[in-house]
Structures are given as structure tokens and as C-alpha cells.
Design an enzyme around this catalytic site. Structure first.
Site, PDB file in Angstrom:
ATOM      1  N   HIS A   1      52.946  13.511   9.234  1.00  0.00           N
ATOM      2  CA  HIS A   1      52.177  13.040   8.327  1.00  0.00           C
ATOM      3  C   HIS A   1      51.697  12.660   7.119  1.00  0.00           C
ATOM      4  O   HIS A   1      51.438  11.590   6.899  1.00  0.00           O
ATOM      5  CB  HIS A   1      50.910  14.506   9.017  1.00  0.00           C
ATOM      6  CG  HIS A   1      49.715  14.002   9.903  1.00  0.00           C
ATOM      7  ND1 HIS A   1      50.112  15.007  11.163  1.00  0.00           N
ATOM      8  CD2 HIS A   1      50.444  12.827  11.014  1.00  0.00           C
ATOM      9  CE1 HIS A   1      49.141  14.607  12.342  1.00  0.00           C
ATOM     10  NE2 HIS A   1      49.258  13.596  12.154  1.00  0.00           N
TER      11      HIS A   1
ATOM     12  N   ARG B   1      50.934   1.149  19.132  1.00  0.00           N
ATOM     13  CA  ARG B   1      51.330   1.933  19.412  1.00  0.00           C
ATOM     14  C   ARG B   1      49.806   2.703  19.889  1.00  0.00           C
ATOM     15  O   ARG B   1      49.418   3.650  19.687  1.00  0.00           O
ATOM     16  CB  ARG B   1      51.800   3.483  18.321  1.00  0.00           C
ATOM     17  CG  ARG B   1      53.055   3.226  18.235  1.00  0.00           C
ATOM     18  CD  ARG B   1      53.333   4.470  17.040  1.00  0.00           C
ATOM     19  NE  ARG B   1      54.906   4.206  16.657  1.00  0.00           N
ATOM     20  CZ  ARG B   1      55.499   3.885  15.214  1.00  0.00           C
ATOM     21  NH1 ARG B   1      54.754   4.011  14.593  1.00  0.00           N
ATOM     22  NH2 ARG B   1      57.268   4.364  15.274  1.00  0.00           N
TER      23      ARG B   1
ATOM     24  N   ARG C   1      52.036  -1.950  23.033  1.00  0.00           N
ATOM     25  CA  ARG C   1      53.557  -1.251  24.207  1.00  0.00           C
ATOM     26  C   ARG C   1      52.136  -0.690  24.728  1.00  0.00           C
ATOM     27  O   ARG C   1      50.964   0.393  24.467  1.00  0.00           O
ATOM     28  CB  ARG C   1      54.374   0.184  22.738  1.00  0.00           C
ATOM     29  CG  ARG C   1      54.768   0.634  24.053  1.00  0.00           C
ATOM     30  CD  ARG C   1      55.748   1.143  22.733  1.00  0.00           C
ATOM     31  NE  ARG C   1      55.018   2.532  22.182  1.00  0.00           N
ATOM     32  CZ  ARG C   1      55.207   3.137  20.786  1.00  0.00           C
ATOM     33  NH1 ARG C   1      57.004   3.199  20.566  1.00  0.00           N
ATOM     34  NH2 ARG C   1      54.978   4.323  20.614  1.00  0.00           N
TER      35      ARG C   1
ATOM     36  N   GLU D   1      65.058   1.027  23.089  1.00  0.00           N
ATOM     37  CA  GLU D   1      65.603   2.931  22.411  1.00  0.00           C
ATOM     38  C   GLU D   1      66.276   3.819  22.983  1.00  0.00           C
ATOM     39  O   GLU D   1      66.591   4.774  22.792  1.00  0.00           O
ATOM     40  CB  GLU D   1      64.103   2.928  22.097  1.00  0.00           C
ATOM     41  CG  GLU D   1      62.984   3.555  23.310  1.00  0.00           C
ATOM     42  CD  GLU D   1      61.503   3.258  22.763  1.00  0.00           C
ATOM     43  OE1 GLU D   1      61.363   3.775  21.853  1.00  0.00           O
ATOM     44  OE2 GLU D   1      60.817   3.213  23.372  1.00  0.00           O
TER      45      GLU D   1
ATOM     46  N   ASN E   1      64.120   4.151  15.752  1.00  0.00           N
ATOM     47  CA  ASN E   1      63.524   5.735  15.381  1.00  0.00           C
ATOM     48  C   ASN E   1      64.373   6.312  16.531  1.00  0.00           C
ATOM     49  O   ASN E   1      64.993   7.576  16.575  1.00  0.00           O
ATOM     50  CB  ASN E   1      62.682   6.052  16.129  1.00  0.00           C
ATOM     51  CG  ASN E   1      61.707   5.331  14.375  1.00  0.00           C
ATOM     52  OD1 ASN E   1      62.112   5.300  13.340  1.00  0.00           O
ATOM     53  ND2 ASN E   1      60.519   5.026  14.864  1.00  0.00           N
ATOM     54  N   ASP E   2      64.703   6.443  17.875  1.00  0.00           N
ATOM     55  CA  ASP E   2      64.247   6.977  18.934  1.00  0.00           C
ATOM     56  C   ASP E   2      65.888   6.091  19.301  1.00  0.00           C
ATOM     57  O   ASP E   2      66.762   7.368  19.974  1.00  0.00           O
ATOM     58  CB  ASP E   2      63.637   6.297  20.109  1.00  0.00           C
ATOM     59  CG  ASP E   2      62.446   7.711  20.406  1.00  0.00           C
ATOM     60  OD1 ASP E   2      62.945   8.686  20.485  1.00  0.00           O
ATOM     61  OD2 ASP E   2      61.223   6.813  20.947  1.00  0.00           O
TER      62      ASP E   2
ATOM     63  N   ARG F   1      64.985  13.339  16.022  1.00  0.00           N
ATOM     64  CA  ARG F   1      64.193  12.561  14.379  1.00  0.00           C
ATOM     65  C   ARG F   1      63.179  13.625  14.378  1.00  0.00           C
ATOM     66  O   ARG F   1      63.106  13.211  13.235  1.00  0.00           O
ATOM     67  CB  ARG F   1      63.252  11.425  15.745  1.00  0.00           C
ATOM     68  CG  ARG F   1      62.770  12.247  16.464  1.00  0.00           C
ATOM     69  CD  ARG F   1      62.054  10.760  17.413  1.00  0.00           C
ATOM     70  NE  ARG F   1      61.251  10.087  16.353  1.00  0.00           N
ATOM     71  CZ  ARG F   1      60.353   8.737  16.564  1.00  0.00           C
ATOM     72  NH1 ARG F   1      60.691   8.549  17.728  1.00  0.00           N
ATOM     73  NH2 ARG F   1      59.452   8.091  15.986  1.00  0.00           N
TER      74      ARG F   1
ATOM     75  N   CYS G   1      61.306  -2.622  15.598  1.00  0.00           N
ATOM     76  CA  CYS G   1      60.189  -2.038  15.152  1.00  0.00           C
ATOM     77  C   CYS G   1      59.691  -0.239  14.744  1.00  0.00           C
ATOM     78  O   CYS G   1      58.733  -0.174  14.707  1.00  0.00           O
ATOM     79  CB  CYS G   1      59.006  -2.516  16.447  1.00  0.00           C
ATOM     80  SG  CYS G   1      59.334  -0.945  18.012  1.00  0.00           S
TER      81      CYS G   1
HETATM   82  C1  PEP Z   1      61.085   3.520  18.228  1.00  0.00           C
HETATM   83  O1  PEP Z   1      61.561   4.273  18.656  1.00  0.00           O
HETATM   84  O2  PEP Z   1      62.210   3.780  17.389  1.00  0.00           O
HETATM   85  C2  PEP Z   1      59.739   2.868  17.747  1.00  0.00           C
HETATM   86  C3  PEP Z   1      59.410   2.520  17.164  1.00  0.00           C
HETATM   87  O3  PEP Z   1      58.618   3.867  18.370  1.00  0.00           O
HETATM   88  P1  PEP Z   1      58.120   5.093  18.327  1.00  0.00           P
HETATM   89  O4  PEP Z   1      58.707   5.332  16.959  1.00  0.00           O
HETATM   90  O5  PEP Z   1      56.725   5.765  18.488  1.00  0.00           O
HETATM   91  O6  PEP Z   1      58.556   6.477  18.868  1.00  0.00           O
HETATM   92 MG    MG Z   2      60.267   5.093  20.340  1.00  0.00          MG
END
Ligand code: PEP
Ligand code: MG
Length: 568
Positions: free
Chosen positions: A194, A297, A333, A422, A445-446, A456, A493
Site C-alpha cells: 500500500h 480494476r 476490467r 497475463e 505483473n502477472d 509477485r 497495463c
Molecule cells: C497485471 O497483472 O499486470 C495487471 C495489470 O493486473 P493486476 O496487477 O491487477 O493483477
Molecule cells: Mg493481473
């Protein structure tokens, strides 16, 4: 004695993870730590009376947090409200009472009950585990209240300062004033904590996981922070401060000249979009010079909810978001629940490996009423506004899932349907997946997590999780080739999209939009404007030809305009 003097007069550098770019220097303000359990307290002889005392302290703390929430907005408000809710949690009070009945002292009961609760959250993992920091914040405030001491936390700043903390509580970060807080450095925390997310949102330079900073800060009178690189200079020399100030001035000058749509130097458009998590975020982002939202999100709005949101409530929210952006694009999303973002109302059983389990669209396929309600609300909001809404599914793994989702969205008359890429399976087969939909957005990220098999949320695995890993870039490249073969929009994203250097590689690989924390847009735009598209393609090739993440980054830096370093 000699070595002590040397230490004091020689600047030294500490390293962590940069989470919010910007170079600053200034005096240190150490966030006071909690006073802890009263070692001299008597055991509880009247659990009922002591429980009433704890209840009063918890209520007072909840009220204070709520008051601060009322004075805040956006993410800050959400975080403070959630922490206030923890402070009035009846289950927590019951647990404290049980400890009092066991004869433990009053502050010890609070301490131990919170420990028990925190253990449960940590076991659930993911988002719930991240709430543990909020819970400890509640514990410390309640104990201070019971001991008649001032609340722990950020001291009142008399002059602009750099805050140093072991792990700054989200409730504290949320209300920091960027005018007086020059920077934030924490010893613990991770890039998805956070604190990191809020610091980036507030535009305060920040670094997390800076090992040794708390001890160093007690000795130091001044610090210099580079929030892009994640480096900290302890008691920097005049020359070092001059270098840093010059760098900061160059960055400000570059950013102030950054305006309009995202374009490479030779005019190839790369749309620059905002990641948002609420209607309040939408109205803030819409006021900024950017081209829409590339990731809403939606699950972020419901993380603390026990009941599923109704179609009316969601229609109202989506209508407000579409109205805020007018004719600009809004990529919504559908709920990405599960794993690190569990939603209580989905009532899913615990899983052994939640990141590999029923999450994202997989959950939507099994709890169709939730997805149908959300899609109905989106189609009502679209009919009411005729906004440029693009609807996207999270965690799509194969063609069947993409087809299933597209058919549902199109049946409701929504104009554009897409998927997130992802999961490596979807990246490798992107050309087939994209035949089913109108667009895709790469969730780096994923995609990094699943490509490198590295959680992650685990700060210790940050090296493997780097989007500079050539294997991750190879996955992105596959996805982009799929986009090109089907003439589809393909965006990014994940956090990688907000890195001014990596953005060049992504553009060179063929992405057509980048979505990020709104405060990061200006730096990415400035970076794109310094480079021709063919240079971006060369950078992409150089990164793919590298053997390691470090090599890839260095190869790209060598091809970049030297001024780009001032944006990092
Ligand atoms: C990601 O996985 O890169 C993504 C944008 O979704 P989140 O971070 O919400 O899993
Ligand atoms: Mg994701």
C-alpha cells in the site's frame, strides 16, 4: 573512535527498490515506533470491565481514523476507511476479551489478540496478508490510547523532510502532504505494498526495502533519495547534493514540457492511459492530460465488502466513470477476484495454490451471476452515456475462454471486447486468442509472475520478477506479434508501462497503448518524445538479444538519449 568519525563524515549509499521516481534531499524525520505492551501492568481481574475499556479505546481510534478518512479522497479515503473498520472489528474485540478472561494484562491482551488475528490473515495470504500492516497500526494506536500516550506515527513536520520508517502504515501514508514530505524511505515493504502504491499516487519520491535505513537515519542529519533508482545517500556531500539538485531540475524541466497525446519523436502514436480503481480515481485522472483509462480494476472497489454489489450500484459507478472521461477511452476490467484479491462475497473455498486457482475469469465462469450483473451494469452505463467503453476479462488462458467471454459481452451490445494477456499460455497463442476479441492488454505483473514462477508479492524475488527479464520480454513480444497478425490494439497495463525506459522497449515491440499510475504519464510521454520509433525497435531487439535483465536494461540505456536518465 576513528572509524566512527569516518562513518559520520563519509556519505554512504544504501540500496532498495525505487517505487516513485524523483530526486530529493533534506532533513530526516523518523516515524516513531509504537511504545508496546506495558511491562508493569497487572493481570486482568475483571475481564468485563477491562473489555469495556478496550472497546472505548478502539472506538476512539476508529473515530479518529474515520475523521481523517472524511478529510481525504480517492485511495487515501479507502485505506483510512478500511483501517477504521479494522479498529471497530467485533471479532477482534471478542478475541481481546478472551485473552483478558485468561488473565492477561490489558495491553498484553490487545497485543496478543492482534497477533492471533494477523496470523490468520497471513495464512490467507495475498491481499489479506498485506492488511496485516493496517492491523498492527490499529494495535499500536489502541495500546497508546490505553497507555495515555500520543498516537505513534509521523511526527509533526516543522520543515520539509524525508520520512524514514520501518514500514509506514498505509493509514499514515494516505494523509501525507507532498508539500512537506519530500520523500519516503522504508526498511521493509514491497513494490506492491500500500505504501508504494500510495506514494506513487501522491507523487512523493519513494524507495522501499532499503536495508539499514532506520539505523542510519537515527545517526544522520540529512538524506538524499533517488526514488527512481531506489538509492539513498546518508549525509551526502555538497557536491552530491548539487548533482542531485541539478538532476531534479532537469527532470522538472523535461516534465513541464511534456504535453498532449503520447507520440514517439517521429509521430507514431502510443496512447497514454491511467490505471484507476474507483470513480473518485476516475475524476482525478480525467482532469490530467492523458488519453483515457487503460485499466479500471473494478475489484478494488469491493475488497472490503461482504455483500455482492447490485446492478444499480454498479451502473451508477460505471456511468460516473464514463462521464468523467467523456469521449476518451475507458477500459473496464471485469472482477479480477481471487488469489491476492479475494472478495468475501464470492464465497470461494480456500485453495492450496490460489494464484494458480479459481481467479479472474475462471471465477466469473463459475459464478456467472456475478459476471452477468457486472456486464448488465456496464451495458446500462454505456446506453446512458455512449462513452468509449472497452470491456476486458482478466486471467484469460486460452481461446475457449476468450470466445466464451466475447460472446457474452457482444450479446449485450457492448461495443468492444478484449482480454488481458497475463498468462503465458495466452501470450504464446495470442494470434489465436485475438481472433476472438477486439483488443488485448498485457498484464506484465502477472505475466512476470507466471513466466518466472515467482510470487509477485514476495519482495525477495524482485530480481526474478523484473519485467526486464528477457523471458518476460519474449512473452510480451509473442503477444505483440499476435496483435500485429490480427491488426488488434495491444496495450500494456502492468507496472512496466509506467517505466520511462521500458516504455520505449514496449513501444518497439509493438504495443499501441501504455496504462499506468496517472502521475507517471508525463515522464513516459517525455521519454517517447525523445526517441524515433525505429530506435525503439532497436532497443526492443537489443533487450531480446540480452542474456539477463541487467544486460537488457544496460543495452537499452546505451541506445537511449542520455537525457532519459533524468526521467528515471
Ligand atoms: C497485471 O497483472 O499486470 C495487471 C495489470 O493486473 P493486476 O496487477 O491487477 O493483477
Ligand atoms: Mg493481473
Amino acid at each position: 573512535m576513528l572509524s566512527e568519525t569516518l562513518l559520520k563524515t563519509t556519505a554512504h549509499t544504501l540500496h532498495g527498490i525505487g517505487v516513485s521516481a524523483g530526486a530529493v534531499h533534506g532533513p530526516v524525520a523518523v516515524v516513531s515506533t509504537a511504545i508496546g505492551v506495558d511491562g508493569s501492568e497487572a493481570p486482568s481481574h475483571d475481564a468485563e470491565a477491562d473489555s469495556a475499556t478496550v472497546k472505548a479505546a478502539m472506538t476512539h481510534v476508529a473515530e479518529q481514523l474515520k475523521e481523517r478518512a472524511d478529510r481525504s479522497s480517492g485511495n487515501s479515503k479507502d485505506v483510512l476507511t478500511a483501517t477504521a473498520q479494522l479498529a471497530s472489528d467485533r471479532g477482534l474485540l471478542k478475541t481481546v476479551t478472551r485473552h483478558l478472561q485468561n488473565g492477561e494484562g490489558i495491553t498484553a491482551s490487545v497485543h496478543n489478540a492482534v497477533g492471533e488475528y494477523a496470523g490468520k490473515l497471513q495464512k490467507i495470504g495475498g491481499y489479506m496478508a498485506e492488511r496485516v500492516t493496517d492491523l498492527y497500526d490499529v494495535r499500536d494506536r489502541v495500546i497508546c490510547e490505553l497507555r495515555g500516550e500520543a498516537a505513534p506515527g509521523v511526527p509533526e513536520l516543522k520543515e520539509p523532510s524525508i520520512l524514514v520508517a520501518r514500514d509506514l502504515a498505509p493509514a499514515e501514508t494516505a494523509t501525507l502532504d507532498p508539500k512537506i514530505v519530500l520523500g519516503i524511505i522504508t526498511e521493509e515493504g514491497g513494490p506492491t505494498s500500500h505504501t508504494a502504491i500510495l506514494a506513487a499516487q501522491l507523487g512523493i519520491p519513494a524507495a522501499v526495502k532499503v536495508s539499514g535505513i532506520v539505523e542510519a537515519a537515527h545517526e544522520a542529519s540529512e538524506l538524499a533519495l533517488d526514488g527512481g533508482a531506489g538509492t539513498v545517500l546518508v549525509d551526502p556531500s555538497a557536491t552530491e547534493i548539487d548533482e542531485l539538485s541539478e538532476r531534479s531540475a532537469r527532470r522538472t524541466a523535461l516534465l513541464s514540457g511534456s504535453q498532449g497525446p503520447g507520440l514517439t519523436k517521429d509521430g507514431r502514436p502510443i496512447a497514454l492511459l491511467a490505471n484507476i480503481g474507483s470513480a473518485a480515481d476516475a475524476s482525478k485522472a480525467a482532469a490530467i492530460d492523458l488519453e483515457g483509462s487503460g485499466l479500471f480494476r473494478t475489484e478494488f472497489m469491493f475488497l472490503d465488502r461482504q455483500d455482492a454489489p447490485s446492478v444499480e450500484e454498479q451502473t451508477d459507478t460505471y456511468t460516473r466513470v464514463l462521464q468523467a472521461f467523456g469521449d476518451r477511452r475507458v477500459v473496464v476490467r471485469t472482477l479480477d477476484a481471487g488469489a491476492d484479491k479475494p472478495l468475501a462475497f464470492t464465497q470461494m473455498p480456500e485453495e492450496e495454490n490460489p494464484a494458480l486457482g479459481i481467479r479472474g475469469l475462471r471465477l466469473g465462469m463459475r459464478k456467472q451471476e456475478l459476471l452477468d450483473t457486472q456486464l448488465e451494469a456496464l451495458s446500462r452505463a454505456y446506453r446512458a452515456t455512449h462513452g468509449d467503453v472497452w470491456v476486458m476479462a482478466p486471467m484469460v488462458a486460452d481461446v475457449d475462454e476468450a470466445r466464451w467471454f466475447a460472446q457474452k459481452v457482444r450479446a449485450l451490445g457492448l461495443p468492444k471486447v478484449g482480454v488481458m494477456i497475463e498468462v503465458p499460455g495466452a501470450a504464446l497463442r495470442a494470434s489465436r486468442v485475438l481472433r476472438e476479441v477486439d483488443f488485448a492488454s498485457i498484464g506484465t505483473n502477472d505475466l512476470a509472475q507466471y513466466t518466472m514462477a515467482a510470487d509477485r508479492l514476495n519482495g525477495d524475488l524482485a530480481g526474478l520478477l523484473s519485467p526486464w527479464q528477457p523471458a518476460v520480454l519474449e512473452m510480451i513480444s509473442f503477444a505483440c506479434k499476435g496483435g500485429a497478425a490480427t491488426h488488434s490494439h495491444i496495450g500494456v497495463c502492468g507496472e512496466a508501462g509506467g517505466d520511462p525506459l521500458l516504455a520505449l522497449v514496449l513501444a518497439g515491440l509493438g504495443v499501441t497503448s501504455l496504462s499506468m499510475a496517472p502521475k507517471k504519464v508525463a515522464a513516459v510521454r517525455a521519454s517517447l518524445a525523445m526517441h524515433d520509433f525505429s530506435r525503439c525497435q532497436d532497443m526492443a531487439q537489443a533487450a531480446l538479444d540480452s542474456s539477463t535483465a541487467t544486460e537488457a536494461k544496460n543495452a537499452v540505456l546505451a541506445l537511449a538519449d542520455p537525457a532519459v536518465k533524468d526521467l528515471l
